[in-house]
Design a protein around this motif. Sequence first.
Motif, PDB file in Angstrom:
ATOM      1  N   ASP A 168       7.449 -62.308  52.536  1.00  0.00           N
ATOM      2  CA  ASP A 168       8.389 -63.281  51.601  1.00  0.00           C
ATOM      3  C   ASP A 168       8.740 -64.376  52.295  1.00  0.00           C
ATOM      4  OD1 ASP A 168       8.357 -60.830  49.924  1.00  0.00           O
ATOM      5  OD2 ASP A 168      10.321 -60.107  50.390  1.00  0.00           O
ATOM      6  N   LYS A 169       9.165 -64.264  53.573  1.00  0.00           N
ATOM      7  CA  LYS A 169       9.249 -65.529  54.314  1.00  0.00           C
ATOM      8  C   LYS A 169       8.082 -66.773  54.363  1.00  0.00           C
ATOM      9  CE  LYS A 169      12.979 -64.032  57.487  1.00  0.00           C
ATOM     10  NZ  LYS A 169      13.154 -63.614  58.945  1.00  0.00           N
ATOM     11  N   VAL A 170       6.925 -65.975  54.371  1.00  0.00           N
ATOM     12  CA  VAL A 170       5.873 -66.694  54.635  1.00  0.00           C
ATOM     13  C   VAL A 170       5.536 -67.298  53.148  1.00  0.00           C
ATOM     14  CG1 VAL A 170       3.261 -66.630  54.631  1.00  0.00           C
ATOM     15  CG2 VAL A 170       4.712 -65.624  56.419  1.00  0.00           C
ATOM     16  N   TYR A 171       5.585 -66.607  52.086  1.00  0.00           N
ATOM     17  CA  TYR A 171       5.791 -67.235  50.688  1.00  0.00           C
ATOM     18  C   TYR A 171       6.757 -68.331  50.320  1.00  0.00           C
ATOM     19  CZ  TYR A 171       5.241 -67.263  45.621  1.00  0.00           C
ATOM     20  OH  TYR A 171       5.231 -67.589  44.300  1.00  0.00           O
ATOM     21  N   ALA A 172       7.679 -68.176  50.824  1.00  0.00           N
ATOM     22  CA  ALA A 172       8.582 -69.204  50.556  1.00  0.00           C
ATOM     23  C   ALA A 172       8.407 -70.225  51.298  1.00  0.00           C
ATOM     24  CB  ALA A 172      10.214 -68.494  51.166  1.00  0.00           C
ATOM     25  N   LEU A 173       8.060 -70.177  52.633  1.00  0.00           N
ATOM     26  CA  LEU A 173       7.655 -71.407  53.462  1.00  0.00           C
ATOM     27  C   LEU A 173       6.255 -72.041  52.968  1.00  0.00           C
ATOM     28  CD1 LEU A 173       8.219 -70.076  56.880  1.00  0.00           C
ATOM     29  CD2 LEU A 173       9.673 -71.833  55.699  1.00  0.00           C
ATOM     30  N   GLU A 174       5.371 -71.338  52.323  1.00  0.00           N
ATOM     31  CA  GLU A 174       4.269 -71.865  51.564  1.00  0.00           C
ATOM     32  C   GLU A 174       4.691 -72.682  50.360  1.00  0.00           C
ATOM     33  OE1 GLU A 174       1.546 -68.765  50.833  1.00  0.00           O
ATOM     34  OE2 GLU A 174       0.950 -68.652  52.766  1.00  0.00           O
TER      35      GLU A 174
END
Length: 111
Positions: free
Chosen positions: A54-60
Amino acid sequence: MRAVPAVGKDAKPKPNNKGSYRRRRLVLIILACFMSWAGVTLWNQIDKLKERGDKVYALEQKKKEAEQINQDNKREIARLNDPEYLEQKIRKELHYVKQGETLFYVPKEQK
């Protein structure tokens, strides 16, 4: 020919050794504890992986937004080198007028 043991009230199966039974039970208890620990650890790791995903998706998504803003800014910088665009922007934002022009303000409607 093999001798067949007599099956009756007198014939009892050989009882298992008490020590062997205790060792088997101890091994099964240790195995159950290990499997429980492994299951809890696996469950926690799956949760952590989901949170990281989820964090990776938000950062992307933030990266895409930043790239879009960067492209818009580059386009604006390129347009600022055009004298016509620069004049139009100054007149609109800073309310400059050419000599002999009159600037009219239209009041906004009150709600």
